[in-house]
Enzyme design. Sequence first.
Site, mmCIF file in Angstrom:
data_model
loop_
_atom_site.group_PDB
_atom_site.id
_atom_site.type_symbol
_atom_site.label_atom_id
_atom_site.label_comp_id
_atom_site.label_asym_id
_atom_site.label_seq_id
_atom_site.Cartn_x
_atom_site.Cartn_y
_atom_site.Cartn_z
ATOM 1 C CG ASN A 172 4.819 -6.637 1.403
ATOM 2 O OD1 ASN A 172 3.915 -7.410 1.112
ATOM 3 N ND2 ASN A 172 5.133 -5.566 0.684
ATOM 4 C CB THR B 144 3.248 -6.325 8.402
ATOM 5 O OG1 THR B 144 3.233 -5.124 7.639
ATOM 6 C CG2 THR B 144 2.226 -6.258 9.501
ATOM 7 C CD GLU C 202 1.296 -5.763 4.661
ATOM 8 O OE1 GLU C 202 2.179 -5.553 5.521
ATOM 9 O OE2 GLU C 202 0.918 -4.917 3.844
#
Length: 317
Positions: A213, A211, A261
Amino acid sequence: MIRKMLSFPLAEGVLDELSKPQVLAIGQFDGLHPGHASVIQTAVNLSREQGIQAAVLTFHPHPKEVIRKGDYQGYLTPLKEKEAILEEMDIDVMYVLEFNESLSNLSPEQFVNQFLIKLDVQTAVVGFDFRFGHKGAGDENTLRELGAPSMNVVTVPPLKLNGDKISSSFIRKALHEGDIDEVTRMLGRPYSFTGIVMDGEKRGHTIGFPTANVEPSGNYVVPLKGVYAVWVTHDNRRLPGVMNIGVKPTFHDNRTKPSFEVHLLDYSGDLYGEELKVELIHFLRTEQKFSSIDALIAQIKQDSETASQLLSGESQN
Ligand SMILES: Cc1cc2nc3c(=O)[nH]c(=O)nc-3n(C[C@H](O)[C@H](O)[C@H](O)COP(=O)(O)O)c2cc1C
Ligand SMILES: Nc1ncnc2c1ncn2[C@@H]1O[C@H](COP(=O)(O)OP(=O)(O)O)[C@@H](O)[C@H]1O
């Protein structure tokens, strides 16, 4: 479009070079929703009829951010975003007036005489609920009286959508409730934010869902914590994704600052340091604390499939 940042008290002579006949739309315009666009478009149309320049005056920071009355919730369109949207609207000049103590203490008379008249504003265009001057003492009628005879004032009525007045506060409220359909309907476009991909906790890869960020590049309104289907623009490419906005309660007990995310579907590559624009398209669910990592992984898999299905039916542009 030329952008001018101005601060009160104004330096000697600063308005001389800016002074020329112009039509000026005045407002905070946070969100630049269709109601704001109708005020600005009215100014553009009048300026073209009169053969003079079209200008927009906006304030930064938001008065509520400075006064901190306790109900400041961030921006729908931080300054950079506002500028990018205005850039597309045939505006000649954007004035950004710093909202500082000195400005907040100006009376309506001072604002009109020391600023608008000196700029040679022929017509000021404002929304129906425009307030200005110390403690919001002035309204459209005050502006009209103080501006006469050299400056006209045009007031634009509220724009409605199926009977509802389009308003920034309504859009902020819908974002806090995760009502993305309503947000998109009222904004006339998806709500989006821009940010830079930063290092996270490096857990994403280990659970099969990396993910990115994203650290937002501005004080954006933070939508309801939870999972969203999103379109992500990176390097002029628009990619489908699924995003969690939250504090990751499965792993943390006391976090308060939410992280953003984004897992891009069908993508692999390095995004650290890159700028992403994230558009919120659908709200899927609220954030949960899972009792095991496997349960979280199963749910993220499900979220990704739901997002993929929802986005595959939609145009990429
Ligand atoms: C679609 C999606 C849904 C998520 N939902 C939750 C959730 O409900 N609860 C939670 O604690 N974390 C949730 N997360 C966050 C994950 O815990 C997080 O992505 C993971 O810890 C990796 O973090 P890292 O990139 O900082 O290493 C979600 C992540 C994604 C991509
Ligand atoms: N499909 C993808 N979606 C999001 N990020 C990806 C993807 N594939 C690779 N990446 C890269 O992996 C990083 C995220 O990995 P992750 O293990 O979650 O680390 P971090 O905790 O630093 O965010 C992203 O910042 C990006 O550089």
